[in-house]
Write a protein that holds these residues in place. Structure first.
Motif, PDB file in Angstrom:
ATOM      1  N   ARG A  28     -16.697  99.340  43.302  1.00 32.29           N
ATOM      2  CA  ARG A  28     -18.325  99.605  42.778  1.00 32.29           C
ATOM      3  C   ARG A  28     -19.040  98.388  43.436  1.00 32.29           C
ATOM      4  NH1 ARG A  28     -15.461 103.238  41.211  1.00 32.29           N
ATOM      5  NH2 ARG A  28     -15.112 103.728  38.978  1.00 32.29           N
ATOM      6  N   LEU A  29     -20.150  98.735  44.095  1.00 32.35           N
ATOM      7  CA  LEU A  29     -21.129  97.306  44.482  1.00 32.35           C
ATOM      8  C   LEU A  29     -22.364  97.774  43.589  1.00 32.35           C
ATOM      9  CD1 LEU A  29     -21.460  95.440  46.493  1.00 32.35           C
ATOM     10  CD2 LEU A  29     -22.574  97.383  48.163  1.00 32.35           C
ATOM     11  N   ILE A  30     -22.583  96.780  43.020  1.00 31.37           N
ATOM     12  CA  ILE A  30     -23.688  96.829  42.212  1.00 31.37           C
ATOM     13  C   ILE A  30     -24.731  95.592  42.489  1.00 31.37           C
ATOM     14  CG2 ILE A  30     -24.425  96.662  39.546  1.00 31.37           C
ATOM     15  CD1 ILE A  30     -21.595  97.901  39.025  1.00 31.37           C
ATOM     16  N   CYS A  31     -25.986  95.850  42.433  1.00 29.25           N
ATOM     17  CA  CYS A  31     -26.851  94.856  42.695  1.00 29.25           C
ATOM     18  C   CYS A  31     -27.264  94.503  41.280  1.00 29.25           C
ATOM     19  CB  CYS A  31     -28.468  95.422  43.200  1.00 29.25           C
ATOM     20  SG  CYS A  31     -29.654  94.231  43.367  1.00 29.25           S
ATOM     21  N   LEU A  32     -27.088  93.072  40.961  1.00 32.08           N
ATOM     22  CA  LEU A  32     -27.409  92.371  39.733  1.00 32.08           C
ATOM     23  C   LEU A  32     -28.719  91.927  39.624  1.00 32.08           C
ATOM     24  CD1 LEU A  32     -23.970  90.697  39.298  1.00 32.08           C
ATOM     25  CD2 LEU A  32     -24.601  93.108  38.591  1.00 32.08           C
ATOM     26  N   ALA A  33     -29.588  91.833  40.831  1.00 27.72           N
ATOM     27  CA  ALA A  33     -30.981  91.384  40.440  1.00 27.72           C
ATOM     28  C   ALA A  33     -31.620  92.171  39.619  1.00 27.72           C
ATOM     29  CB  ALA A  33     -31.657  91.430  41.978  1.00 27.72           C
ATOM     30  N   THR A  34     -32.549  91.291  38.852  1.00 28.46           N
ATOM     31  CA  THR A  34     -33.144  92.002  37.765  1.00 28.46           C
ATOM     32  C   THR A  34     -34.804  91.764  38.011  1.00 28.46           C
ATOM     33  OG1 THR A  34     -33.333  89.868  36.355  1.00 28.46           O
ATOM     34  CG2 THR A  34     -31.547  91.563  35.876  1.00 28.46           C
ATOM     35  N   THR A  35     -35.636  92.525  37.386  1.00 25.81           N
ATOM     36  CA  THR A  35     -36.989  92.432  37.537  1.00 25.81           C
ATOM     37  C   THR A  35     -37.648  91.234  36.674  1.00 25.81           C
ATOM     38  OG1 THR A  35     -39.108  93.962  37.583  1.00 25.81           O
ATOM     39  CG2 THR A  35     -37.337  93.862  35.858  1.00 25.81           C
ATOM     40  N   THR A  36     -38.848  90.788  37.323  1.00 31.38           N
ATOM     41  CA  THR A  36     -39.524  89.694  36.421  1.00 31.38           C
ATOM     42  C   THR A  36     -40.826  90.613  35.719  1.00 31.38           C
ATOM     43  OG1 THR A  36     -40.739  88.958  38.345  1.00 31.38           O
ATOM     44  CG2 THR A  36     -38.993  87.959  37.901  1.00 31.38           C
TER      45      THR A  36
END
Length: 153
Positions: A74-82
């Motif tokens: 699994r490759l998951i982007c953990l960046a979140t929105t502001t």
């Protein structure tokens, strides 16, 4: 060279947001992203399988890379929105299968949900009915708190 590989793994994660498949397929995407500067696939395979690499990706590059119970990666982007509006919209869309899909990345774990996913708990330690990968808990909590903070203001 390691920094370039980390950056390209992060770029691939941001491109897909959540990806599931074999490590060989992931290496093809990374090699394509890196172009002629890419190391040989066998070196990339060895590098990506290291626990230290996966820890560094999660800690510094907002990218989760792990092997799930079904032996695929699994490759998951953990960046979140502001943006609070984007956070509210994101929380409004529930997974199709709440018991087998991660509420953050929406990857369906099917027969291995009880191994790969953990139940989300609210502030009172009561189950919310949503399930998450361990790596997805923190970004999902950030999105939820952003939306809640904006609603209370």
């Amino acid at each position: 060279m390691q920094l370039k590989v980390y950056a390209h793994v992060q770029a691939v994660a941001r491109q897909f947001l959540a990806w599931r498949g074999s490590l060989e397929s992931l290496i093809v995407f990374i090699v394509y992203s890196m172009g002629e500067a890419a190391p040989p696939p066998d070196r990339l395979d060895n590098f990506l399988r290291r626990e230290s690499t996966q820890t560094t990706l999660a800690g510094r590059y907002e990218t989760a890379l792990f092997r799930a119970a079904d032996k695929t990666f699994r490759l998951i982007c953990l960046a979140t929105t502001t943006d609070p509006n984007t956070a509210r919209k994101r929380l409004a869309h529930l997974p199709v299968s709440r018991s087998t899909q991660c509420a953050h990345c929406l990857i369906d774990e099917k027969g291995f949900a009880n191994i790969d996913l953990v139940q989300e708990l609210d502030v009172y330690k009561l189950p919310t009915g949503r399930y998450l990968h361990k790596c997805c808990q923190k970004p999902y909590a950030r999105i939820r708190s952003l939306a809640e903070r904006e609603n209370s203001a």
